[in-house]
Scaffold this motif. Sequence first.
Motif, short mmCIF file in Angstrom:
data_model
loop_
_atom_site.label_atom_id
_atom_site.label_comp_id
_atom_site.label_asym_id
_atom_site.label_seq_id
_atom_site.Cartn_x
_atom_site.Cartn_y
_atom_site.Cartn_z
N GLN A 120 0.74 -1.17 -0.03
CA GLN A 120 -0.37 0.23 0.07
C GLN A 120 0.56 1.36 -0.24
O GLN A 120 0.41 2.12 -0.63
CB GLN A 120 -1.43 0.47 1.16
CG GLN A 120 -1.56 1.19 0.66
CD GLN A 120 -2.87 1.20 2.47
OE1 GLN A 120 -3.88 0.37 2.24
NE2 GLN A 120 -2.80 1.56 3.48
N LEU A 139 2.57 1.32 -4.01
CA LEU A 139 1.05 1.94 -4.26
C LEU A 139 0.36 2.93 -4.71
O LEU A 139 -0.08 3.88 -5.55
CB LEU A 139 0.76 0.36 -4.87
CG LEU A 139 1.17 -0.83 -5.37
CD1 LEU A 139 0.61 -1.79 -5.12
CD2 LEU A 139 1.96 -0.16 -7.35
N CYS A 140 0.64 3.44 -3.22
CA CYS A 140 -0.16 4.31 -2.78
C CYS A 140 0.45 5.64 -2.69
O CYS A 140 -0.13 6.63 -2.14
CB CYS A 140 -0.99 4.34 -2.06
SG CYS A 140 -2.24 3.44 -2.60
N TYR A 145 -1.73 5.01 -7.08
CA TYR A 145 -3.41 5.32 -6.67
C TYR A 145 -2.37 6.62 -5.91
O TYR A 145 -2.62 6.90 -4.42
CB TYR A 145 -4.08 4.73 -6.09
CG TYR A 145 -4.13 3.14 -6.43
CD1 TYR A 145 -4.99 3.59 -7.62
CD2 TYR A 145 -3.84 2.18 -6.57
CE1 TYR A 145 -5.61 1.86 -8.29
CE2 TYR A 145 -4.03 1.03 -7.33
CZ TYR A 145 -4.96 1.28 -7.87
OH TYR A 145 -5.50 0.43 -9.06
N ASP A 159 -6.71 4.17 1.29
CA ASP A 159 -6.69 2.45 1.42
C ASP A 159 -6.35 1.84 0.05
O ASP A 159 -6.98 2.14 -1.44
CB ASP A 159 -7.63 1.42 2.20
CG ASP A 159 -8.23 0.44 2.15
OD1 ASP A 159 -8.96 -0.04 1.31
OD2 ASP A 159 -7.66 0.12 2.95
N LEU A 160 -5.48 0.70 -0.45
CA LEU A 160 -5.15 0.38 -1.23
C LEU A 160 -6.56 -0.95 -2.53
O LEU A 160 -6.91 -1.02 -3.13
CB LEU A 160 -3.86 -0.67 -1.01
CG LEU A 160 -3.65 -1.62 -2.74
CD1 LEU A 160 -3.00 -0.17 -3.75
CD2 LEU A 160 -2.27 -2.02 -2.63
N ALA A 167 -0.59 -0.72 -11.28
CA ALA A 167 -0.50 -1.70 -9.79
C ALA A 167 0.08 -2.74 -10.02
O ALA A 167 1.14 -3.03 -9.24
CB ALA A 167 -2.02 -1.30 -9.19
#
Length: 134
Positions: A77, A80-81, A88, A93-94, A109
């Motif tokens: 998370q 990727l966030c 994102y 929240d992933l 992703a």
Amino acid sequence: MMTVEQRRAADALARVNELNSRSEGFKKRYRAYVDRLCPAIVMNGLGQALATERAAAGSNPQKDDERAHHELYMSLQRWLCRPDGGVYPSKPDLLQAIMSHEESFYLRAQAEALAWLDWHKKFCRASFPQGEEE
């Protein structure tokens, strides 16, 4: 300026260094779960694999195995966030982000998670003890 590959490697190593102060039991489990996550993503997809990690962590992780699942989910998370170039950016929240975006984001992703995990797995194997089940 760092390449994307260098940023992946640096982040994956930084995460291992952050987790290195944890118990031996935690590190053994975390390493095993990292080793298993790439095949799970390839077989089931990123969303299913992450949902499995989150379910294994439970709602209030107390034991080493639950904490290891939770931290692995949080590691992905975080990557990727991340606000500076994540798939994102700044999403809290992933799994929610995966479900609320188009398929093109999901595919990106998934590829990014596998690329990051390739580095992370190598650093875990170099730094964390091997468990009996491996």
